[in-house]
Design an enzyme around this catalytic site. Sequence first.
Site, PDB file in Angstrom:
ATOM      1  N   GLU A 228      93.113   6.850  59.894  1.00  0.00           N
ATOM      2  CA  GLU A 228      91.989   6.191  59.206  1.00  0.00           C
ATOM      3  C   GLU A 228      91.791   6.950  57.904  1.00  0.00           C
ATOM      4  OE1 GLU A 228      90.623   3.527  60.063  1.00  0.00           O
ATOM      5  OE2 GLU A 228      90.510   3.333  62.227  1.00  0.00           O
ATOM      6  N   CYS A 262      83.903   5.917  53.401  1.00  0.00           N
ATOM      7  CA  CYS A 262      85.270   5.444  53.142  1.00  0.00           C
ATOM      8  C   CYS A 262      85.263   3.984  52.723  1.00  0.00           C
ATOM      9  CB  CYS A 262      86.135   5.659  54.377  1.00  0.00           C
ATOM     10  SG  CYS A 262      85.424   4.976  55.867  1.00  0.00           S
TER      11      CYS A 262
END
Length: 485
Positions: A228, A262
């Site tokens: 990720e 993010c």
Amino acid sequence: MTSPKIAIPTLAETGEATEEEVINKVAKARQAYSSWHRLSYRARANHLLEVRRKLIKNLDEIVDLIVEETGKVSTEAIVNEILVTCELMSYYARRGEGFLRTQRVPVGIAIHKWAEVRYQPLGVVAVISPWNYPFVLTMGPVATALFAGNTVVLKPSEVTPRVGVAIGRLFASMDEFADIVQVVTGGGKVGQALITQPVDKIAFTGSVQTGKSVMKAAADNLTPVLLELGGKDAMIVLADADLDRAAAGAVWGAFTNCGQTCMAVERVYVLEDVYEPFLNKVVEITNKVREGQGDSADIGALTYERQYDIVQHQLEDALQTGAKVLAGGNSMRVGTRKSISPTVLVEVSPDTEMMQQETFGPLLPITKVSNVEEAIQLANQSSFGLSASVWGKNKKTIQQVVYELKAGSVSVNDVMISYAIPSLPFGGVGASGFGRTHGREGLLEFCAVKAVAHDWLGLKREPHWLPLPRWLGKTAKLYLKARYG
Ligand code: NAD
């Protein structure tokens, strides 16, 4: 009876682990696996719900700890971290058993067989997590791996190690299965030591650069990885968008957690027909955002100085190449931290670092585009592909944009919400990584898929075994022609 309260770790308890300690923790997790994976799904889920109750009993202390280590405001910690984690745990407690149920599958031509697909735990999972959401991005993969029947060795970020140790303590303080989560603290060297151990999966959340080193190191043992990584998320505002909602969404999406998300809005592309009114609304709302500490603030500070330096550098670079600041742009102190006020920019050149690299800070560059195709093309002009958002009313255009966007998730007339919906798989494409957390896919990510074929007829030998019968080739040929010709 265990005490409802855990001891909140001090910094002195988060030193750099030695390689020997890492080896011992992996061995301990392996030992704990032998009993944990044999539990029924229901028993595992009940245990994890007990851990969640313990979390709530320690809620105030853990929220304070997150705030202390990150500089975010407490509402952000409560809503974006703890609430999202608890919802994810409820979702897996309710639905996970169904996702992992063994499935009978069709057997095709092999009518004298029956077949099933099983979803089994992998073993010991190494979880390596970042600092920006130190609770949800740690507890999320940890709990998911446990629901699937694995045990975990966790290495939290060296920037926020105490939150990681506190998560470990929630598990360690239980009467039973106290060893299912082991924690090692320290920096990249400790992370590297962990992933070179014989673990069965690595769940890594962090930067692209580190993700690449993790994948390289994992190749030696052929350890599967879930990566990720970063994002450069685009927001597209169509001509028929509700501009009040879109502007408010842009401000929240870009500035919550001081932009250190993010999937934060890092670039906005607005159709020229609505560019001016959208811009005015964004600036107006941005000027009202209060950066600071405590209950009176909307957002906190940049977490640490390295992040301040990156954001400040990108800002200066863009200004030197002609960008204009319409709101914010000031450096400031928030408590002991250096930060930058929420900043709205226009005329940022597409080849600047601000438009190319992840910013991870409170900068919002807005670009005017002449049509939907141009918006999609610019949005896709990035190596990243974590998430994106599109704002408008025409269903056909929205569907087109959703389809064309290069991203692991897309929110429509909303932003970042996909992460908070536990049934939606989360993850990226391109440089944003691969593999998924959340949803059915997220639970299966931590499983070994085992295909099992059973014979029920009990012939003495199968027709295709040796020695080969003469009739087999001819019959198979006739069958192929009749069936597929
Ligand atoms: P980072 O890559 O610097 O560190 C992440 C973790 O990896 C830390 O625990 C660190 O100690 C560890 N690490 C460092 N070097 C290592 C090595 N060689 N081997 C193993 N582990 C190592 O990232 P960060 O600065 O902590 O986090 C910010 C980054 O994370 C941003 O790029 C952000 O976009 C990304 N992120 C991604 C997601 C997502 O879900 N896609 C979520 C949050 C943050």
